[in-house]
Every structure is written in C-alpha cells, then in structure tokens.
Design a protein around this motif. Structure first.
Motif, PDB file in Angstrom:
ATOM      1  N   ALA A  48       0.828  -1.210   0.000  1.00 18.70           N
ATOM      2  CA  ALA A  48       0.000   0.000   0.000  1.00 18.70           C
ATOM      3  C   ALA A  48       0.860   1.257   0.000  1.00 18.70           C
ATOM      4  O   ALA A  48       0.601   2.208  -0.749  1.00 18.70           O
ATOM      5  CB  ALA A  48      -0.926  -0.013   1.218  1.00 18.70           C
ATOM      6  N   LEU A  49       1.917   1.278   0.819  1.00 21.34           N
ATOM      7  CA  LEU A  49       2.791   2.448   0.868  1.00 21.34           C
ATOM      8  C   LEU A  49       3.528   2.645  -0.452  1.00 21.34           C
ATOM      9  O   LEU A  49       3.707   3.782  -0.911  1.00 21.34           O
ATOM     10  CB  LEU A  49       3.785   2.305   2.015  1.00 21.34           C
ATOM     11  CG  LEU A  49       3.206   2.437   3.434  1.00 21.34           C
ATOM     12  CD1 LEU A  49       4.270   2.117   4.475  1.00 21.34           C
ATOM     13  CD2 LEU A  49       2.649   3.834   3.669  1.00 21.34           C
ATOM     14  N   LEU A  50       3.959   1.561  -1.078  1.00 23.69           N
ATOM     15  CA  LEU A  50       4.628   1.669  -2.363  1.00 23.69           C
ATOM     16  C   LEU A  50       3.704   2.236  -3.433  1.00 23.69           C
ATOM     17  O   LEU A  50       4.068   3.167  -4.167  1.00 23.69           O
ATOM     18  CB  LEU A  50       5.142   0.295  -2.806  1.00 23.69           C
ATOM     19  CG  LEU A  50       6.525  -0.120  -2.312  1.00 23.69           C
ATOM     20  CD1 LEU A  50       6.811  -1.571  -2.688  1.00 23.69           C
ATOM     21  CD2 LEU A  50       7.604   0.793  -2.876  1.00 23.69           C
ATOM     22  N   VAL A  51       2.507   1.701  -3.514  1.00 20.57           N
ATOM     23  CA  VAL A  51       1.559   2.148  -4.541  1.00 20.57           C
ATOM     24  C   VAL A  51       1.177   3.608  -4.305  1.00 20.57           C
ATOM     25  O   VAL A  51       1.175   4.432  -5.232  1.00 20.57           O
ATOM     26  CB  VAL A  51       0.313   1.250  -4.550  1.00 20.57           C
ATOM     27  CG1 VAL A  51      -0.778   1.848  -5.441  1.00 20.57           C
ATOM     28  CG2 VAL A  51       0.668  -0.147  -5.034  1.00 20.57           C
ATOM     29  N   LEU A  52       0.854   3.943  -3.057  1.00 22.20           N
ATOM     30  CA  LEU A  52       0.457   5.321  -2.754  1.00 22.20           C
ATOM     31  C   LEU A  52       1.597   6.302  -2.996  1.00 22.20           C
ATOM     32  O   LEU A  52       1.380   7.419  -3.483  1.00 22.20           O
ATOM     33  CB  LEU A  52      -0.015   5.410  -1.306  1.00 22.20           C
ATOM     34  CG  LEU A  52      -1.328   4.678  -0.989  1.00 22.20           C
ATOM     35  CD1 LEU A  52      -1.564   4.627   0.513  1.00 22.20           C
ATOM     36  CD2 LEU A  52      -2.499   5.345  -1.693  1.00 22.20           C
ATOM     37  N   GLY A  53       2.827   5.888  -2.665  1.00 24.03           N
ATOM     38  CA  GLY A  53       3.974   6.757  -2.898  1.00 24.03           C
ATOM     39  C   GLY A  53       4.202   7.031  -4.373  1.00 24.03           C
ATOM     40  O   GLY A  53       4.492   8.164  -4.769  1.00 24.03           O
ATOM     41  N   VAL A  54       4.054   6.004  -5.198  1.00 24.31           N
ATOM     42  CA  VAL A  54       4.215   6.180  -6.646  1.00 24.31           C
ATOM     43  C   VAL A  54       3.109   7.061  -7.206  1.00 24.31           C
ATOM     44  O   VAL A  54       3.356   7.959  -8.032  1.00 24.31           O
ATOM     45  CB  VAL A  54       4.232   4.809  -7.351  1.00 24.31           C
ATOM     46  CG1 VAL A  54       4.155   4.982  -8.862  1.00 24.31           C
ATOM     47  CG2 VAL A  54       5.495   4.045  -6.974  1.00 24.31           C
ATOM     48  N   VAL A  55       1.865   6.826  -6.762  1.00 25.03           N
ATOM     49  CA  VAL A  55       0.741   7.647  -7.236  1.00 25.03           C
ATOM     50  C   VAL A  55       0.940   9.110  -6.855  1.00 25.03           C
ATOM     51  O   VAL A  55       0.729  10.021  -7.667  1.00 25.03           O
ATOM     52  CB  VAL A  55      -0.589   7.109  -6.668  1.00 25.03           C
ATOM     53  CG1 VAL A  55      -1.736   8.076  -6.969  1.00 25.03           C
ATOM     54  CG2 VAL A  55      -0.899   5.734  -7.255  1.00 25.03           C
ATOM     55  N   GLN A  56       1.362   9.352  -5.609  1.00 25.37           N
ATOM     56  CA  GLN A  56       1.588  10.734  -5.179  1.00 25.37           C
ATOM     57  C   GLN A  56       2.711  11.389  -5.977  1.00 25.37           C
ATOM     58  O   GLN A  56       2.622  12.557  -6.369  1.00 25.37           O
ATOM     59  CB  GLN A  56       1.930  10.755  -3.685  1.00 25.37           C
ATOM     60  CG  GLN A  56       2.171  12.152  -3.124  1.00 25.37           C
ATOM     61  CD  GLN A  56       3.638  12.528  -3.171  1.00 25.37           C
ATOM     62  OE1 GLN A  56       4.507  11.700  -2.919  1.00 25.37           O
ATOM     63  NE2 GLN A  56       3.913  13.785  -3.495  1.00 25.37           N
ATOM     64  N   VAL A 223      -6.270   7.152   2.089  1.00 23.24           N
ATOM     65  CA  VAL A 223      -6.428   7.952   0.857  1.00 23.24           C
ATOM     66  C   VAL A 223      -6.758   9.401   1.184  1.00 23.24           C
ATOM     67  O   VAL A 223      -6.594  10.293   0.331  1.00 23.24           O
ATOM     68  CB  VAL A 223      -7.516   7.357  -0.054  1.00 23.24           C
ATOM     69  CG1 VAL A 223      -7.146   5.961  -0.511  1.00 23.24           C
ATOM     70  CG2 VAL A 223      -8.877   7.351   0.637  1.00 23.24           C
ATOM     71  N   LEU A 224      -7.206   9.673   2.413  1.00 22.80           N
ATOM     72  CA  LEU A 224      -7.562  11.043   2.780  1.00 22.80           C
ATOM     73  C   LEU A 224      -6.335  11.944   2.905  1.00 22.80           C
ATOM     74  O   LEU A 224      -6.473  13.159   3.018  1.00 22.80           O
ATOM     75  CB  LEU A 224      -8.332  11.046   4.107  1.00 22.80           C
ATOM     76  CG  LEU A 224      -9.671  10.306   4.107  1.00 22.80           C
ATOM     77  CD1 LEU A 224     -10.333  10.405   5.474  1.00 22.80           C
ATOM     78  CD2 LEU A 224     -10.599  10.870   3.033  1.00 22.80           C
ATOM     79  N   VAL A 225      -5.142  11.337   2.874  1.00 25.81           N
ATOM     80  CA  VAL A 225      -3.939  12.160   2.975  1.00 25.81           C
ATOM     81  C   VAL A 225      -3.667  12.918   1.682  1.00 25.81           C
ATOM     82  O   VAL A 225      -2.987  13.950   1.699  1.00 25.81           O
ATOM     83  CB  VAL A 225      -2.720  11.287   3.336  1.00 25.81           C
ATOM     84  CG1 VAL A 225      -2.234  10.473   2.148  1.00 25.81           C
ATOM     85  CG2 VAL A 225      -1.580  12.150   3.875  1.00 25.81           C
ATOM     86  N   PHE A 226      -4.203  12.448   0.560  1.00 26.56           N
ATOM     87  CA  PHE A 226      -3.866  13.059  -0.723  1.00 26.56           C
ATOM     88  C   PHE A 226      -4.326  14.510  -0.865  1.00 26.56           C
ATOM     89  O   PHE A 226      -3.533  15.361  -1.284  1.00 26.56           O
ATOM     90  CB  PHE A 226      -4.416  12.212  -1.872  1.00 26.56           C
ATOM     91  CG  PHE A 226      -3.529  11.067  -2.242  1.00 26.56           C
ATOM     92  CD1 PHE A 226      -2.465  11.242  -3.098  1.00 26.56           C
ATOM     93  CD2 PHE A 226      -3.737   9.810  -1.709  1.00 26.56           C
ATOM     94  CE1 PHE A 226      -1.624  10.190  -3.430  1.00 26.56           C
ATOM     95  CE2 PHE A 226      -2.905   8.749  -2.022  1.00 26.56           C
ATOM     96  CZ  PHE A 226      -1.852   8.944  -2.893  1.00 26.56           C
ATOM     97  N   PRO A 227      -5.570  14.848  -0.555  1.00 30.71           N
ATOM     98  CA  PRO A 227      -5.973  16.264  -0.720  1.00 30.71           C
ATOM     99  C   PRO A 227      -5.125  17.239   0.074  1.00 30.71           C
ATOM    100  O   PRO A 227      -4.611  18.215  -0.501  1.00 30.71           O
ATOM    101  CB  PRO A 227      -7.443  16.255  -0.262  1.00 30.71           C
ATOM    102  CG  PRO A 227      -7.910  14.863  -0.531  1.00 30.71           C
ATOM    103  CD  PRO A 227      -6.736  13.990  -0.217  1.00 30.71           C
ATOM    104  N   PRO A 228      -4.917  17.031   1.409  1.00 30.08           N
ATOM    105  CA  PRO A 228      -4.062  18.003   2.117  1.00 30.08           C
ATOM    106  C   PRO A 228      -2.612  17.992   1.634  1.00 30.08           C
ATOM    107  O   PRO A 228      -1.955  19.029   1.631  1.00 30.08           O
ATOM    108  CB  PRO A 228      -4.165  17.571   3.586  1.00 30.08           C
ATOM    109  CG  PRO A 228      -4.614  16.162   3.546  1.00 30.08           C
ATOM    110  CD  PRO A 228      -5.472  16.036   2.341  1.00 30.08           C
ATOM    111  N   LEU A 229      -2.116  16.827   1.218  1.00 30.75           N
ATOM    112  CA  LEU A 229      -0.737  16.745   0.759  1.00 30.75           C
ATOM    113  C   LEU A 229      -0.530  17.546  -0.522  1.00 30.75           C
ATOM    114  O   LEU A 229       0.411  18.337  -0.645  1.00 30.75           O
ATOM    115  CB  LEU A 229      -0.342  15.288   0.532  1.00 30.75           C
ATOM    116  CG  LEU A 229       1.093  15.031   0.074  1.00 30.75           C
ATOM    117  CD1 LEU A 229       2.091  15.560   1.101  1.00 30.75           C
ATOM    118  CD2 LEU A 229       1.306  13.543  -0.171  1.00 30.75           C
TER     119      LEU A 229
END
Length: 412
Positions: A48-56, A223-229
C-alpha cells in the motif's frame, strides 16, 4: 566526458568515500536481525505504501519539479510522508524495500524525462533516507515502543516517542546530506533549506505519522492524505514563486523590484517614526577585466562571492542587500545614523578587498569596490532622491581613485 554511471567520481574523492560508506552502513543495518515478524498484513502495508507513494509522485511531479528549481533545496524530500509511515509500521528489511521501490520509481522517472540524473546519486540519496529511517526507528524502540500499534497503547509515552522519532528523522536527514554535497553554502538556508522547505518536510512527517495510524486502524482512511498533501505542496510552491519573483537569480539577493518594494516600506515606516535609515550604492572596480581575463562564468562566481561577502559584512537580519544589475549592488540599512553608516561601508569594502574566489587551480583576488553613502532624511526624503544622492557619491568615489567610501554629505 566520463560515462554517466561514473558521474559520482566527478564529485571528488571526499564525496565518493562518504557516499560509498553510507551505502555500506545502510546495507549492514538492513541485514541485521529484526525483532518484528513479517506477516501477510505487514506485506500488504508495504504494498500500500509503495503504490500510494508512486501515485503521489506522479500526481505531484510537475509541482515538485518547479518547486525544486525555484528553491534549490538541498535535502527536502516529499517521500517522507510514506517512508516515515514505514518507520512506524515496517521491520528494517521491508523498510529497505519501501525506500528502494520509491527511489527506483524516481530514478526511472528522472531518467525517462531528463536522461541526465546519474544512478549513483539516486542510490546515495536512498541510502541517506534509509539511514534517517533507521535512526528514527532506533529512537522509537529506545523509548520502549516498537511500532505505531504499540504507541497507541502507550498513551503519552507513545505520543512523545513518535514525535521524537519524527524529529530524529528530520535532523539526521539534514545532517547526513551535507557531506554528500561537493559545494556547501555559507548561509543556513543554503545549508539546510529555507523555512518553507523545512516546514514542508515537517508537515510531510506529520502526515506520515497519520498515514501509519490509519493503516494500523482503518486502512481505507489513508487515501484522505492526498488532498491536504497536494494542497500543501502547491501552497508552498506559490509562496516560493512569490519569493523568487523578488530575487536575483544569479546571486540570490533582492532584485531591483524586490529591493525597491522593501525600501519604500522602510521609507514609509521611518517617516512615521521620524527615524533614519541609510543607503549604500556599491560598484565593483574594473569588473570588466575579470570577465575579459577569466571568462563570464568566473565573473558570475565573483558576483556570487561578493554578494555573500556583503551579506556577511552588514549588521544582520534587518539589512537588505540587492543587485541592480551588472556589478552594481545596493544595501538598505534601517535605523542607522550618519556617524555609524561609514563603519558598515568600510567593513564591506575591506571584506571585498580581502576576498579570494577559487576558480579551479587559480584564485581570483585583488578585487575592490567603490561605495557611495546617503542617509535619510538629510540626503533626501524620497527613495529616488536618496538613490540619486548615493549614486552621486559613488560616482565621486570612482572618479577620485576607486576602492573608497564617499558620503554624499561630504560633497556639499
């Protein structure tokens, strides 16, 4: 030109040895036995961290590319929002895989888009981040807290342990990156980044802790971290663009418009308070000879060195140094009186006269500067009149031998 894969060797032996040593230490620490068992849930967290990091990284790559170009930040890295979550959730071996995966993606993206970022640099950056992660984990476990789940049951002890781990990550990362750089700046901002850069790093570490908390309790909330990030990322970029618009690209000093805006505000405040302030106009003597003898790149290096010399010679934070173009500089000295301004100008003149600018095996020395002084309100009550007065004094200094300080009041 050396092959691209050997680009690290061009950074010098000190940097090469340091980078290789940091990579070896990172490998050794990775292979040590881990007290945390690797189970299916832990592997899913890694994925999950790998996928989210790449997407971000993909969604924010344009903003990040512009931000880095504007700020010239030496070590600030947005991946800490994922790597610090890994610190709080993963054993060392999986934490290594997380850092390796994120940096492999960055390396592929950089090679594909730019084809000029050497692999050695990416490996070195990854090793430094990994060592920062291990340092943070060591502090966490020294507090008796092995991961975020243990922190949740430890009350305030867990809270302080998590905060101490984040602070350790931040400090160790900032310190480890310094020896890996061939050129180290003289100012705190050049060494460690601006307040905006470091604020962004601290914010991403906080989001990393919230990521870990979400993955340990309600994984869908991550996934809620994406908007503030993304919003934070763009907000910092806007602020840096505003700062960059008032800075001279070559020296980092205020440019003409930025210095004028600050001087007008100082003039208005000084007029209300019935105080004084001073202006210095500086012009490097015989600067054309530097360009003609050593080339324009050497001339640019001299301008940067002179800019830093002026900054080191003024009184402190309140004084503003600007570049009006070419070899002409200007200094705003709020609150200074006529008897004291001459001492500041002389200090600047002596500092530049003693300056030696290294250029390969050579050293450019023998520089000098002519300085004109004007003080509000005696020399004028508008900014343009003060600048004209300082320029008149500067012209007199140039016409009567150069390498001197002339006060416009002495010409009356």
């Amino acid at each position: 030109m050396a092959p691209r894969r050997w680009a690290l060797w061009r950074q010098g032996p000190r940097v090469v040895v340091y980078c290789l040593a940091s990579e070896v230490v990172a490998v050794v620490l990775t292979l040590r036995p881990s007290p945390i068992a690797i189970d299916r849930r832990t592997l899913l967290i890694l994925a999950a961290l790998l996928v989210l990091g790449v997407v971000q990284a993909e969604t924010g790559r344009r903003v990040e590319r512009i931000r880095r170009r504007v700020s010239g930040s030496p070590h600030i890295n947005m991946t800490s929002v994922w790597t610090f979550a890994g610190v709080l959730l993963l054993p060392p071996l999986l934490l290594t895989l997380l850092v390796a995966g994120l940096y492999a993606h960055l390396a592929i993206r950089s090679w594909y888009r730019l084809q000029r970022v050497p692999a050695s640099r990416t490996v070195s950056n990854a090793a430094i981040i990994l060592l920062s992660c291990y340092a943070a984990q060591s502090v966490l476990r020294a507090s008796g807290v092995h991961d975020i789940r243990a922190a949740m049951t430890a009350g305030w002890t867990g809270t302080f342990a998590t905060a101490a781990a984040g602070l350790t990550f931040f400090v160790v990362n900032a310190l480890l990156v310094l020896p890996a750089r061939r050129e180290v700046g003289r100012t705190p901002a050049a060494l460690f980044g601006s307040w905006s850069d470091n604020g962004l790093e601290i914010a991403t570490l906080c989001l990393g802790a919230l990521n870990a908390l979400a993955l340990a309790t309600l994984p869908g909330l991550v996934v809620l971290v994406f908007p503030p990030l993304l919003l934070l990322h763009r907000t910092v970029l806007v602020k840096q663009l505003e700062v960059a618009a008032h800075r001279d690209e070559k020296t980092g000093l205020y440019n003409t418009s930025g210095w004028h805006a600050l001087a007008e505000r100082t003039l208005a405040a000084t007029a209300r308070q019935q105080g004084t302030f001073g202006i210095l106009m500086l012009d490097l003597d015989h600067f054309k000879q530097v360009n003609d003898t050593y080339g324009h790149l050497a001339g640019d290096a001299v301008l940067r060195a002179v800019a830093q010399s002026i900054i080191s010679a003024v009184r402190g934070r309140g004084d503003a140094v600007g570049r009006f173009g070419g070899e002409e500089f200007v200094v705003l000295l709020p609150g200074i009186t006529q008897p004291d301004i001459g001492a500041v100008a002389e200090r600047i003149r002596r500092t530049i006269s003693a300056l030696k600018v290294p250029m390969g095996h050579l050293s450019i020395k023998g520089l000098s500067v002519s300085i004109g002084i004007a003080v509000y309100p005696n020399a004028g009550t508008s900014l343009q009149r003060l600048l004209d007065a300082a320029d008149t004094a500067l012209y007199h200094a140039k016409a009567t031998g150069r390498n001197k300080v002339v006060h416009v009041a002495d010409l009356v």
